[in-house]
Design an enzyme around this catalytic site. Structure first.
Site, PDB file in Angstrom:
ATOM      1  N   GLU A   2      35.665  39.567  51.417  1.00 25.40           N
ATOM      2  CA  GLU A   2      36.025  38.189  51.049  1.00 25.40           C
ATOM      3  C   GLU A   2      34.782  37.306  51.067  1.00 25.40           C
ATOM      4  O   GLU A   2      33.983  37.372  52.003  1.00 25.40           O
ATOM      5  CB  GLU A   2      37.060  37.676  52.054  1.00 25.40           C
ATOM      6  CG  GLU A   2      38.116  36.808  51.451  1.00 25.40           C
ATOM      7  CD  GLU A   2      38.999  37.543  50.457  1.00 25.40           C
ATOM      8  OE1 GLU A   2      38.731  37.427  49.235  1.00 25.40           O
ATOM      9  OE2 GLU A   2      39.934  38.222  50.879  1.00 25.40           O
TER      10      GLU A   2
ATOM     11  N   ASP B  49      31.750  38.187  46.654  1.00 26.57           N
ATOM     12  CA  ASP B  49      31.488  38.421  45.216  1.00 26.57           C
ATOM     13  C   ASP B  49      30.379  37.523  44.681  1.00 26.57           C
ATOM     14  O   ASP B  49      29.506  37.978  43.949  1.00 26.57           O
ATOM     15  CB  ASP B  49      32.774  38.345  44.367  1.00 26.57           C
ATOM     16  CG  ASP B  49      33.501  37.011  44.387  1.00 26.57           C
ATOM     17  OD1 ASP B  49      33.159  36.133  45.212  1.00 26.57           O
ATOM     18  OD2 ASP B  49      34.430  36.846  43.565  1.00 26.57           O
TER      19      ASP B  49
ATOM     20  N   LEU C  84      46.473  34.614  45.513  1.00 25.50           N
ATOM     21  CA  LEU C  84      46.750  35.870  44.794  1.00 25.50           C
ATOM     22  C   LEU C  84      46.237  35.793  43.356  1.00 25.50           C
ATOM     23  O   LEU C  84      46.649  36.560  42.492  1.00 25.50           O
ATOM     24  CB  LEU C  84      48.248  36.205  44.833  1.00 25.50           C
ATOM     25  CG  LEU C  84      48.835  36.419  46.233  1.00 25.50           C
ATOM     26  CD1 LEU C  84      50.316  36.784  46.155  1.00 25.50           C
ATOM     27  CD2 LEU C  84      48.078  37.490  47.017  1.00 25.50           C
TER      28      LEU C  84
ATOM     29  N   ASP D 115      38.129  38.055  40.701  1.00 23.43           N
ATOM     30  CA  ASP D 115      39.512  37.861  40.254  1.00 23.43           C
ATOM     31  C   ASP D 115      39.691  38.226  38.783  1.00 23.43           C
ATOM     32  O   ASP D 115      40.669  38.877  38.403  1.00 23.43           O
ATOM     33  CB  ASP D 115      39.936  36.409  40.510  1.00 23.43           C
ATOM     34  CG  ASP D 115      39.870  36.054  41.986  1.00 23.43           C
ATOM     35  OD1 ASP D 115      39.652  36.968  42.811  1.00 23.43           O
ATOM     36  OD2 ASP D 115      40.031  34.866  42.321  1.00 23.43           O
TER      37      ASP D 115
ATOM     38  N   TYR E 247      34.747  25.635  49.195  1.00 23.82           N
ATOM     39  CA  TYR E 247      34.185  26.815  48.511  1.00 23.82           C
ATOM     40  C   TYR E 247      32.768  26.493  48.026  1.00 23.82           C
ATOM     41  O   TYR E 247      31.830  27.253  48.239  1.00 23.82           O
ATOM     42  CB  TYR E 247      35.093  27.164  47.328  1.00 23.82           C
ATOM     43  CG  TYR E 247      34.832  28.502  46.684  1.00 23.82           C
ATOM     44  CD1 TYR E 247      35.560  29.632  47.054  1.00 23.82           C
ATOM     45  CD2 TYR E 247      33.881  28.649  45.676  1.00 23.82           C
ATOM     46  CE1 TYR E 247      35.348  30.866  46.445  1.00 23.82           C
ATOM     47  CE2 TYR E 247      33.665  29.867  45.065  1.00 23.82           C
ATOM     48  CZ  TYR E 247      34.403  30.969  45.452  1.00 23.82           C
ATOM     49  OH  TYR E 247      34.181  32.175  44.840  1.00 23.82           O
TER      50      TYR E 247
HETATM   51  C1  GAF Z   1      38.401  32.968  45.133  1.00 19.29           C
HETATM   52  C2  GAF Z   1      37.306  33.164  44.078  1.00 19.29           C
HETATM   53  F1  GAF Z   1      37.789  32.871  42.825  1.00 19.29           F
HETATM   54  C3  GAF Z   1      36.764  34.587  44.095  1.00 19.29           C
HETATM   55  O1  GAF Z   1      35.701  34.701  43.193  1.00 19.29           O
HETATM   56  C4  GAF Z   1      36.327  34.977  45.520  1.00 19.29           C
HETATM   57  O2  GAF Z   1      35.109  34.357  45.861  1.00 19.29           O
HETATM   58  C5  GAF Z   1      37.418  34.651  46.540  1.00 19.29           C
HETATM   59  O3  GAF Z   1      37.882  33.314  46.424  1.00 19.29           O
HETATM   60  C6  GAF Z   1      36.951  34.862  47.955  1.00 19.29           C
HETATM   61  O4  GAF Z   1      36.648  36.195  48.188  1.00 19.29           O
HETATM   62  O5  GAF Z   1      39.511  33.760  44.823  1.00 19.29           O
END
Ligand code: GAF
Length: 378
Positions: free
Chosen positions: A29, A32, A121, A166, A215
């Protein structure tokens, strides 16, 4: 779907429908966008976009969930600004398609989805990928280009600096397997899951509203850690390249927060590799331990959990047949994912729901995580 389409638009002639799945991430998590490793599974929860071309020069999109119709002149789409609502996902995709040389046709679109929104999700990527296939309407785009184009739509138009996980899993998901993605090379390998177990997602019902600004902060903190690492270790281009020892060496130069963020990412990448090995070996206790370690790292070092997620993880670990549990997705609400014996799933569902209801007076939705194939025409 054809009936609703007919009713909404007066005709379903030439209608084609395209499906793209949501996902649950088993481990890896916030790795990416640091070009590390992730291990998602595409779900049978999915978004479907039905589309028929028209001749009136108008693009109409109806969201069944919102019960809202939007419309634009097709020739205006390229110059649109974000509306800061659900329509930004299909419009962001349409703009990227135009820029990639795929003009958007005058058309009617109907969006229907079983992926719960704001639940971690990946309803966003499911909407982006299904919209892209609908707009393409049979024109071919390489699957990797499709995933990257949808990621660009989210980054450039929706304004969320997401990684590739995702969109990638929504395109490349496979039934019966998890997919380990190398977010730098963009290669993947299919990971078989042990027999006799299942994964269950439990929804806190808390929508991750804070997630977007937090984020962005995490992305910036990771970049700050890379800058510091680079001064001492020029080969480090992203946190993917940093070893725990290198991080420990520069830690005194980092703020406490930045050091903790980097520690999460570096240790999480290691956990993904170990989890894949444990899965291949059928070592369920080890898989469970790694999930729990991942959760604690997200809670304490990355600080993207919340009391509802922590409660669900703690409660899950007390239920018979459970090996491990963690928050999944961006965090600040959304879902946990729990690894458990398949025959223990019905009792787990009843017990976790009762515990959550007693604590928060909210009934959580519980989803069986059935691995499904990636996006395709229906
Ligand atoms: C969200 C982001 F869209 C993904 O790219 C990823 O970073 C995730 O958070 C965390 O692992 O879903």
């Amino acid at each position: 779907m054809k009936d609703i389409f007919q009713e909404l638009f007066g005709s379903a002639e030439g209608m084609r429908a395209f499906r793209a799945p949501g996902r649950v991430n088993l481990i890896g998590e916030h790795t990416d966008y640091n070009l590390g490793f992730v291990l998602p599974v595409a779900l049978d929860l999915a978004t479907t976009v039905a589309m028929a071309t028209t001749r009136d020069g108008i693009l109409r999109i109806y969201s069944e969930h919102r019960q809202e119709m939007r419309q634009w002149n097709v020739k205006d789409v390229e110059g649109l600004s974000p509306a800061h609502d659900w329509s930004d996902y299909p419009i962001g995709v349409a703009r990227e398609l135009i820029q990639a040389g795929f003009p958007i046709q005058s058309a009617n679109l109907l969006i229907a989805s079983t992926v719960p929104e704001g639940s971690g999700l990946s309803s966003s990527a499911a909407l982006e990928v299904s919209s892209a296939l609908a707009f393409l309407h049979g024109r071919t785009l390489h699957p990797m280009e499709l995933a990257l184009l949808c990621q660009r739509a989210e980054r450039n138009f929706v304004g969320m600096p997401c990684g590739i996980m995702d969109q990638y899993i929504s395109v490349f998901g496979r039934s019966s397997c998890a997919v380990e993605i190398d977010c730098r090379s963009l290669g993947h390998r299919l990971v078989a899951l042990p027999a006799g177990i299942t994964f269950v997602a439990v929804n806190t019902m808390v929508k991750h509203a804070l997630a977007s600004s937090a984020y962005r902060e995490r992305v910036a903190e990771c970049a700050a850690a890379v800058n510091a690492l680079r001064q001492q270790f020029p080969g480090v281009e992203s946190l993917r390249d940093a070893s725990p020892a290198q991080l420990a060496a520069v830690a005194p130069k980092l703020s406490g927060v930045v050091a903790r963020r980097a520690r999460h990412v570096v240790t999480e990448d290691v956990r993904v590799g170990r989890f894949v090995e444990a899965s291949v070996a059928g070592d369920l206790p080890d898989m469970g331990r790694l999930m729990l370690e991942s959760h604690l790292s997200l809670r304490d070092d990355y600080q993207v959990s919340c009391q509802e997620l922590d409660f669900l993880v703690d409660a899950a670990m007390k239920i018979d047949g459970v090996y491990g549990s963690r928050m999944t997705g961006g965090g600040f609400g959304g879902c946990t994912v729990t690894l458990l014996r398949a025959d223990a799933a019905p009792a787990f569902k009843a017990q976790i729901s009762a515990a959550y209801q007693a604590r928060f007076n909210v009934t959580p939705l519980v989803y069986a995580c059935r691995p499904s194939d990636g996006a395709a025409e229906l």
